[in-house]
Design a protein around this motif. Structure first.
Motif, short mmCIF file in Angstrom:
data_model
loop_
_atom_site.label_atom_id
_atom_site.label_comp_id
_atom_site.label_asym_id
_atom_site.label_seq_id
_atom_site.Cartn_x
_atom_site.Cartn_y
_atom_site.Cartn_z
N GLU A 111 15.38 6.76 10.85
CA GLU A 111 15.45 6.37 9.45
C GLU A 111 14.05 6.24 8.84
OE1 GLU A 111 18.66 5.51 7.56
OE2 GLU A 111 18.84 7.08 9.07
N SER A 112 13.12 5.67 9.59
CA SER A 112 11.76 5.50 9.07
C SER A 112 11.08 6.83 8.83
CB SER A 112 10.93 4.66 10.05
OG SER A 112 11.50 3.39 10.24
N MET A 113 11.21 7.77 9.77
CA MET A 113 10.56 9.07 9.64
C MET A 113 11.18 9.89 8.52
SD MET A 113 8.07 9.07 11.76
CE MET A 113 7.60 10.76 11.44
N ILE A 114 12.51 9.90 8.43
CA ILE A 114 13.19 10.74 7.45
C ILE A 114 13.04 10.19 6.03
CG2 ILE A 114 15.46 11.51 6.64
CD1 ILE A 114 16.27 11.92 9.51
N LEU A 115 13.20 8.89 5.88
CA LEU A 115 13.23 8.32 4.53
C LEU A 115 11.85 8.11 3.94
CD1 LEU A 115 16.11 5.70 4.85
CD2 LEU A 115 16.18 7.93 3.73
N GLU A 116 10.88 7.69 4.75
CA GLU A 116 9.63 7.27 4.13
C GLU A 116 8.38 7.83 4.78
OE1 GLU A 116 8.05 5.95 0.89
OE2 GLU A 116 10.18 5.71 1.34
N PHE A 117 8.24 7.70 6.09
CA PHE A 117 6.95 8.02 6.71
C PHE A 117 6.60 9.49 6.56
CE2 PHE A 117 7.46 3.87 8.55
CZ PHE A 117 6.16 3.42 8.70
N SER A 118 7.49 10.38 6.93
CA SER A 118 7.17 11.81 6.82
C SER A 118 7.04 12.26 5.37
CB SER A 118 8.23 12.64 7.54
OG SER A 118 8.07 12.54 8.94
N PRO A 119 8.01 11.98 4.49
CA PRO A 119 7.85 12.47 3.11
C PRO A 119 6.65 11.88 2.37
CG PRO A 119 10.13 11.84 3.54
CD PRO A 119 9.32 11.34 4.70
N THR A 120 6.46 10.58 2.47
CA THR A 120 5.45 9.92 1.64
C THR A 120 4.07 9.91 2.30
OG1 THR A 120 7.19 8.51 0.71
CG2 THR A 120 4.90 7.85 0.33
N ILE A 121 3.99 9.44 3.53
CA ILE A 121 2.68 9.32 4.18
C ILE A 121 2.05 10.69 4.38
CG2 ILE A 121 1.45 8.47 6.19
CD1 ILE A 121 2.64 6.31 4.39
N ILE A 122 2.83 11.66 4.84
CA ILE A 122 2.26 13.00 5.04
C ILE A 122 1.85 13.61 3.71
CG2 ILE A 122 2.78 15.34 5.84
CD1 ILE A 122 2.33 13.32 8.08
N SER A 123 2.63 13.37 2.65
CA SER A 123 2.26 13.90 1.33
C SER A 123 0.97 13.26 0.84
CB SER A 123 3.40 13.65 0.33
OG SER A 123 4.53 14.40 0.66
N LEU A 124 0.77 11.98 1.11
CA LEU A 124 -0.49 11.33 0.72
C LEU A 124 -1.67 11.93 1.49
CD1 LEU A 124 0.65 7.59 0.53
CD2 LEU A 124 0.01 9.06 -1.38
N ILE A 125 -1.44 12.25 2.75
CA ILE A 125 -2.50 12.90 3.54
C ILE A 125 -2.79 14.30 2.99
CG2 ILE A 125 -3.05 13.82 5.83
CD1 ILE A 125 -1.42 11.44 6.95
N LEU A 126 -1.73 15.02 2.64
CA LEU A 126 -1.92 16.35 2.06
C LEU A 126 -2.60 16.28 0.70
CD1 LEU A 126 1.47 18.09 3.00
CD2 LEU A 126 -0.78 18.47 4.02
N ALA A 127 -2.37 15.18 -0.03
CA ALA A 127 -3.06 15.01 -1.31
C ALA A 127 -4.56 14.97 -1.11
CB ALA A 127 -2.58 13.74 -2.00
N GLY A 128 -5.00 14.36 0.00
CA GLY A 128 -6.42 14.33 0.29
C GLY A 128 -6.96 15.66 0.77
N LYS A 129 -6.20 16.31 1.65
CA LYS A 129 -6.68 17.58 2.22
C LYS A 129 -6.50 18.73 1.25
CE LYS A 129 -5.92 20.83 6.00
NZ LYS A 129 -5.75 21.98 5.06
N VAL A 130 -5.28 18.96 0.81
CA VAL A 130 -4.97 20.11 -0.05
C VAL A 130 -5.47 19.89 -1.48
CG1 VAL A 130 -3.10 21.50 -1.02
CG2 VAL A 130 -2.98 20.73 1.36
#
Length: 277
Positions: A111-130
């Motif tokens: 639930e944590s990975m699907i709902l929040e960690f993967s969508p939001t945290i990874i997108s925030l990291i991609l915001a910095g990189k990409v």
């Protein structure tokens, strides 16, 4: 202090001046905010206008998919794997009540990975990189007058430079998040079993228990929105860069900051739509 005293008059005038100055500052902030919103949507209107040569745009689209997506797989793999492992270990050692079954560890990780960690945290990291990469790339083209050269040649520079990036971000981001979800859950399995936090059977049963398919729809929808935010906001700040190399760096910083804020705001709004009846 009486109303007619000089000190009261001076304090009253100072308070009125200070309040007026604060109101002017607040008005300037609001006007600047509205100015950037209007200019952003006008730029997106230009970017999404009909392309002159579709073949060129298709080629550029696949180039951006590789540049944005494939090049980000390394950092996504490492972060997702260990993030899933940490969630599993924390969940296992937090659920100490005998009334809570151990399969709740796998359920919590899923639930944590699907709902929040993967969508939001990874997108925030991609915001910095990409995002930083896009802003610096387009900003460098602006200060070196390459964008002006495209305009002189009759090319819609906004569409040519921004449209493939935005479409590639919207397209590839859900795939990156799907990989992140899998690696996070797999990392939780490896770390959980290796540390003795849970057994293999309990973890696998937990990630299968009470699964609701529409939560994947929610997760992938918001990741597509996040992909559009990251690429379009970064392109906007890069496109309107003025000055030299120092300003390119400032544009990259602004792109990362504003796209991260907008991701969190969009995350809240989409969650409200899906979860609040």
């Amino acid at each position: 202090m009486s109303v007619n005293s000089p000190n009261f008059s001076i304090n009253f005038v100072f308070l009125g001046f200070f309040t007026k100055r604060k109101l002017i500052t607040f008005a300037n902030i609001i006007m600047g905010f509205l100015f950037h919103i209007g200019r952003y949507f006008l730029l997106m209107k230009r970017a999404f206008s009909k392309p002159e040569k579709l073949k060129v745009y298709v080629k550029q689209f696949f180039f951006e998919v590789d540049n944005i997506g494939v090049s980000s797989l390394g950092i996504i793999t490492i972060i997702s794997f260990f993030m899933g492992g940490v969630i599993t270990i924390q969940a296992a050692f937090s659920l100490t009540s005998p009334l809570i079954p151990l399969y709740a560890v796998g359920f919590t990780t899923r639930e944590s990975m699907i709902l929040e960690f993967s969508p939001t945290i990874i997108s925030l990291i991609l915001a910095g990189k990409v995002g930083g990469n896009i802003a610096s790339e387009i900003g460098s083209m602006r200060i070196s007058e390459q964008i002006d050269a495209l305009e002189i040649m009759g090319v819609n520079s906004a569409s040519f430079l921004i449209l493939p990036k935005v479409l590639a971000g919207i397209f590839i981001n859900p795939f990156l998040i799907a990989i992140s979800m899998f690696l996070g859950i797999f990392g939780g399995y490896v770390m959980g079993v290796a540390t003795g936090a849970c057994t293999s059977y309990e973890y696998i049963f937990g990630i299968q228990a009470f699964f609701v398919p529409w939560k994947l729809t929610y997760a992938f929808l918001k990741t597509a929105v996040f992909g559009g935010i990251i690429t379009s906001v970064a392109a906007y700040h890069g496109y309107y860069t003025q000055g030299g190399a120092l300003e390119v760096g400032k544009s990259s910083t602004k792109a990362v900051v504003y796209s991260s804020i907008l991701i969190l705001v969009a995350n809240f709004l989409i969650t409200q739509i899906f979860f609040v009846e």
